[in-house]
Design a protein around this motif. Structure first.
Motif, mmCIF file in Angstrom:
data_model
loop_
_atom_site.group_PDB
_atom_site.id
_atom_site.type_symbol
_atom_site.label_atom_id
_atom_site.label_comp_id
_atom_site.label_asym_id
_atom_site.label_seq_id
_atom_site.Cartn_x
_atom_site.Cartn_y
_atom_site.Cartn_z
ATOM 1 N N LEU A 54 -49.345 32.242 20.691
ATOM 2 C CA LEU A 54 -49.358 31.906 19.273
ATOM 3 C C LEU A 54 -50.309 32.823 18.503
ATOM 4 O O LEU A 54 -49.982 33.281 17.400
ATOM 5 C CB LEU A 54 -49.764 30.449 19.092
ATOM 6 N N LEU A 55 -51.451 33.127 19.069
ATOM 7 C CA LEU A 55 -52.406 34.016 18.424
ATOM 8 C C LEU A 55 -51.846 35.428 18.280
ATOM 9 O O LEU A 55 -51.955 36.049 17.226
ATOM 10 C CB LEU A 55 -53.720 34.039 19.219
ATOM 11 N N VAL A 56 -51.195 35.929 19.323
ATOM 12 C CA VAL A 56 -50.601 37.270 19.268
ATOM 13 C C VAL A 56 -49.472 37.303 18.237
ATOM 14 O O VAL A 56 -49.366 38.258 17.455
ATOM 15 C CB VAL A 56 -50.098 37.699 20.666
ATOM 16 N N ALA A 57 -48.662 36.264 18.211
ATOM 17 C CA ALA A 57 -47.569 36.218 17.233
ATOM 18 C C ALA A 57 -48.120 36.186 15.811
ATOM 19 O O ALA A 57 -47.584 36.847 14.910
ATOM 20 C CB ALA A 57 -46.680 35.003 17.489
ATOM 21 N N ALA A 58 -49.187 35.436 15.578
ATOM 22 C CA ALA A 58 -49.784 35.375 14.244
ATOM 23 C C ALA A 58 -50.364 36.727 13.848
ATOM 24 O O ALA A 58 -50.223 37.161 12.700
ATOM 25 C CB ALA A 58 -50.865 34.291 14.209
ATOM 26 N N VAL B 182 -49.136 38.986 10.681
ATOM 27 C CA VAL B 182 -50.053 39.416 9.620
ATOM 28 C C VAL B 182 -50.000 40.926 9.441
ATOM 29 O O VAL B 182 -49.937 41.439 8.321
ATOM 30 C CB VAL B 182 -51.489 38.937 9.905
ATOM 31 N N PHE B 183 -50.004 41.678 10.542
ATOM 32 C CA PHE B 183 -49.916 43.129 10.439
ATOM 33 C C PHE B 183 -48.575 43.567 9.862
ATOM 34 O O PHE B 183 -48.504 44.493 9.048
ATOM 35 C CB PHE B 183 -50.156 43.806 11.795
ATOM 36 N N LEU C 90 -46.080 44.937 2.658
ATOM 37 C CA LEU C 90 -46.650 44.933 1.310
ATOM 38 C C LEU C 90 -47.240 46.289 0.957
ATOM 39 O O LEU C 90 -47.144 46.740 -0.181
ATOM 40 C CB LEU C 90 -47.708 43.840 1.194
ATOM 41 N N TRP C 91 -47.862 46.951 1.914
ATOM 42 C CA TRP C 91 -48.441 48.273 1.669
ATOM 43 C C TRP C 91 -47.348 49.283 1.340
ATOM 44 O O TRP C 91 -47.490 50.089 0.426
ATOM 45 C CB TRP C 91 -49.228 48.719 2.895
ATOM 46 N N ASP C 92 -46.239 49.232 2.077
ATOM 47 C CA ASP C 92 -45.133 50.154 1.813
ATOM 48 C C ASP C 92 -44.489 49.886 0.459
ATOM 49 O O ASP C 92 -44.132 50.809 -0.263
ATOM 50 C CB ASP C 92 -44.067 50.054 2.897
ATOM 51 N N SER C 93 -44.325 48.621 0.102
ATOM 52 C CA SER C 93 -43.683 48.317 -1.174
ATOM 53 C C SER C 93 -44.598 48.647 -2.346
ATOM 54 O O SER C 93 -44.133 48.893 -3.450
ATOM 55 C CB SER C 93 -43.272 46.850 -1.234
ATOM 56 N N ARG C 94 -45.886 48.678 -2.128
ATOM 57 C CA ARG C 94 -46.819 48.986 -3.196
ATOM 58 C C ARG C 94 -46.725 50.453 -3.605
ATOM 59 O O ARG C 94 -46.867 50.791 -4.775
ATOM 60 C CB ARG C 94 -48.233 48.657 -2.731
ATOM 61 N N PHE C 95 -46.507 51.329 -2.648
ATOM 62 C CA PHE C 95 -46.495 52.756 -2.922
ATOM 63 C C PHE C 95 -45.100 53.360 -2.958
ATOM 64 O O PHE C 95 -44.956 54.549 -3.129
ATOM 65 C CB PHE C 95 -47.354 53.494 -1.895
ATOM 66 N N HIS C 96 -44.088 52.554 -2.763
ATOM 67 C CA HIS C 96 -42.721 53.078 -2.783
ATOM 68 C C HIS C 96 -42.161 52.920 -4.187
ATOM 69 O O HIS C 96 -41.992 51.819 -4.685
ATOM 70 C CB HIS C 96 -41.838 52.328 -1.785
#
Length: 84
Positions: free
Chosen positions: A16-20, A24-25, A31-37
């Motif tokens: 569960l921790l690895v999946a979370a 998140v990553f 979100l990072w890609d959509s911010r600069f695209h």
């Protein structure tokens, strides 16, 4: 690791921790890609989103000649549809 929980629970907690962390990553990356695209202007000018309605004379396969009985049956069907 934790003395009060079983090995199966520890494994489940680790999964569960690895999946979370992966989620998140992945969300951060998206979100990072959509911010600069920034799409190129005019990129969506190829086809309209909703095609224009064609007239009944556009193609012979798109119109059907109804008999008098079919027209009366269709008119009766339309009259049974509530308008409210």
């Amino acid at each position: 690791m934790f003395p009060s929980i079983s090995l199966a629970q520890e494994i489940g907690l680790a999964v569960l921790l690895v999946a979370a962390i992966v989620w998140v990553f992945g969300l951060g990356h998206m979100l990072w890609d959509s911010r600069f695209h920034h799409p190129e202007p005019g990129a969506n000018e190829g086809l309209p989103m909703i095609p224009a309605q064609r007239s009944s004379a556009s193609h012979p396969m798109e119109s059907v000649e109804l008999t008098e009985a079919e027209e009366q049956a269709f008119a009766g069907l339309i009259r049974t549809i509530p308008l409210h």
